[in-house]
Design an enzyme around this catalytic site. Structure first.
Site, PDB file in Angstrom:
ATOM      1  N   ASP A 180       0.920  -1.245  -0.033  1.00  0.00           N
ATOM      2  CA  ASP A 180       0.013  -0.067   0.025  1.00  0.00           C
ATOM      3  C   ASP A 180       0.905   1.254   0.119  1.00  0.00           C
ATOM      4  OD1 ASP A 180      -1.450   2.467   0.665  1.00  0.00           O
ATOM      5  OD2 ASP A 180      -3.081   0.964   1.546  1.00  0.00           O
ATOM      6  N   HIS A 181       1.056   1.848  -0.885  1.00  0.00           N
ATOM      7  CA  HIS A 181       2.160   2.807  -1.297  1.00  0.00           C
ATOM      8  C   HIS A 181       1.900   4.238  -0.327  1.00  0.00           C
ATOM      9  CE1 HIS A 181      -0.685   4.735  -4.246  1.00  0.00           C
ATOM     10  NE2 HIS A 181      -0.003   5.672  -3.914  1.00  0.00           N
ATOM     11  N   HIS A 243      -6.140   2.569   1.223  1.00  0.00           N
ATOM     12  CA  HIS A 243      -5.433   3.560   1.461  1.00  0.00           C
ATOM     13  C   HIS A 243      -5.872   4.403   2.865  1.00  0.00           C
ATOM     14  CE1 HIS A 243      -3.305   2.700  -1.877  1.00  0.00           C
ATOM     15  NE2 HIS A 243      -4.104   3.383  -2.847  1.00  0.00           N
TER      16      HIS A 243
END
Ligand code: NAD
Length: 490
Positions: A180-181, A243
């Site tokens: 999950d950047h 996110h």
């Protein structure tokens, strides 16, 4: 202050989908920057593996162009040119079919023994299972191997469980890096440093002192280039489940005993499990209409009857001792007025004001800004300077500390740079564990079921003009509680 770069041991990284959009825009430029910074040694091997017919020379050209277009501050000086030459020499390419036999024997011949091997699954999620299976068949799924899995991780609880089971057939949890950047963003990690490295905030970090928390992830883009996928997903699946949920966890979690993968992920998991189901009244879905000279969502995805939401706002409650009574307002959407993502911790009013009414009432707000201009700011109340009466004014205390740390430190690496290096170092702290992803779906699924009975008859979301702050109902979600969203502003 000079930034410390600790080189990693040489490794083999295979990028499945090495000719795709994500590889071109994010993964390859990130690797180049780490190479240029001296963190990746030149005896490392980076192997692109994709269906597209091309040879190594052609892929090297493809990568060189990707670097020119997307590696930040590529200057074009001699040092830069030398770095690029060195980088492309590490590259190989294999034409490979994830679900067929083509290319696998060749790949197995290229990947070495006795060093870390990472396999980046940057292909459509329907191919993840086939990749895991083939890696196993061709002897590349041993203990030194790690797999990096991109989003989306399933589209509901059942599919995420299925995917976890599929991967678990050949890889144990310690080998699986679910990206999950958002977790790789410098400021998101700084949030943990600020919370758990200082005495100042933690005593106030609870429902006694925090009025509410708001999390906004606003985009100006529409569904460009991803219309098919997006129209089947929507904002709740594409953004909220992963996110925003991750940001919520980091804000709300208890201090882990150590900053290590399992203690951190255990605490995040407890937050997700303590979330109450979202009441339909506390949920707003929107879909962008034409505006600002731009097309509306339905026109954009080519589906005149689409009932997919491009915006969602909700109020969440965490039922535990720390947060009972403090609402969390979350919203995310496309085609909004600015590209701006932030978390705002809004503290309560002082219990009693000693100042006259015309001094005004003021609140402390801690803002963690993720984009643009990553940084942390604390709003404090002071006296307005001047000889007049006691008037109060809010001023921001900038906690980015660029000056104190020097320009080098303030030059944040891209999230992908950190995350890929963490994969090589074997640090899973900033990656989602399987049970975390499943718990997030277990919370999201019932919310989705409130509008989607699975019969394709979901009611249409509320239209909002492109370039606005979302549907009016989203503003009402807070106003009825006597609160306001912060302005969406870049
Ligand atoms: P893309 O369509 O641009 O690229 C897909 C890649 O997969 C290409 O290299 C293609 O050759 C390869 N490929 C397709 N079928 C194959 C097969 N059978 N065998 C081997 N290779 C095959 O996709 P993308 O945008 O790069 O996305 C890749 C992954 O990353 C997806 O899971 C996507 O959901 C995820 N992701 C992408 C973005 C983004 O910004 N692009 C953001 C977040 C997550």
């Amino acid at each position: 202050m000079v930034s410390r770069v600790i080189p990693v041991e040489p490794f083999d990284l295979v990028i499945f989908g090495g000719t795709g959009d994500l590889a071109r825009r994010k993964i390859l430029p990130a690797l180049f920057r780490r190479f240029r910074a001296g963190q990746i040694r030149s005896d490392t091997r980076i192997i692109g593996a994709a269906r597209r017919e091309m040879d190594t020379a052609a892929w090297r050209n493809f990568v060189a162009e990707a670097i020119s277009a997307h590696a930040r501050d590529a200057e074009g000086d001699r040092e830069e040119a030398t770095a690029r030459e060195g980088f492309v020499r590490m590259l190989d390419y294999v034409v490979l079919d994830a679900s067929g036999e083509t290319g696998w024997a060749q790949l197995a011949g290229l990947v070495g023994d006795g060093r870390v091997r990472a396999f980046y699954f940057s292909v459509a999620p329907r191919l993840f299972g086939a990749l895991a299976e083939r890696l196993h068949q061709h002897g590349m799924a041993d203990g030194d191997s790690r797999i990096v899995v991109e989003k989306p991780f399933g589209r509901d609880l059942a599919s995420a469980q299925e995917l976890n089971r599929t991967l678990a057939r050949h890889f144990h949890e310690g080998q699986i890096y679910r990206i999950d950047h958002y977790l790789g963003k410098e400021t998101v990690q700084n949030l943990m440093a600020i919370r758990f490295g200082n005495m100042l905030f933690e005593p106030l970090w609870n429902s006694q002192y925090v009025d509410h928390i708001q999390i906004t992830v606003a985009e100006t883009v529409g569904v460009d280039g991803r219309a098919d996928y997006y129209d089947r997903a929507g904002a709740m699946r594409d953004m909220m489940q992963n996110h925003l949920m991750q940001l919520l966890c980091l804000i709300a979690m208890e201090p882990p005993a150590r900053f290590e993968p399992d203690p951190v992920r255990d605490e995040k998991l407890k937050v997700i499990r303590a979330l109450d189901p979202v009441e339909p009244d506390n949920l707003v879905r929107g879909q962008y209409a034409a505006g600002d000279g731009m097309r509306g969502y339905r026109d954009h995805v080519g589906n005149p009857d689409s009932t997919t939401e491009s915006f969602v706002a909700l109020k969440a409650h965490i039922s535990n001792w720390r947060w009972a009574g403090t609402p969390f307002y979350l919203r995310t959407g496309k085609r909004l007025r600015d590209r701006a993502s932030e978390i705002a911790v809004v503290f309560k009013d002082t219990p009693h004001s000693i100042f006259d009414d015309d001094a005004g009432r003021h609140r402390n707000i801690l803002t963690i800004r993720l984009q643009p201009n990553e940084g942390i700011e604390l709003g404090v109340t002071i006296k307005e300077p001047g000889p007049g009466g006691m008037r109060l004014v809010d001023v921001p205390l900038d906690m980015t500390f660029a000056e104190a740390l020097g320009p080098e430190e303030a030059d944040f690496p891209d999230a992908y740079e950190r995350l890929i290096m963490d994969v090589i170092r074997g640090n899973q702290t900033l990656f989602m564990r399987g049970d975390e992803v499943e718990a997030a779906w277990a919370w999201t699924d019932p919310a989705i079921a409130t509008w989607d009975g699975g019969d394709g008859m979901a009611p249409a979301p509320i239209p909002y003009p492109s370039g606005s702050s979302g549907p009016r109902e989203s503003l009402m979600l807070m106003r009825r509680d006597g609160r306001e969203w912060r302005e969406i502003r870049a």
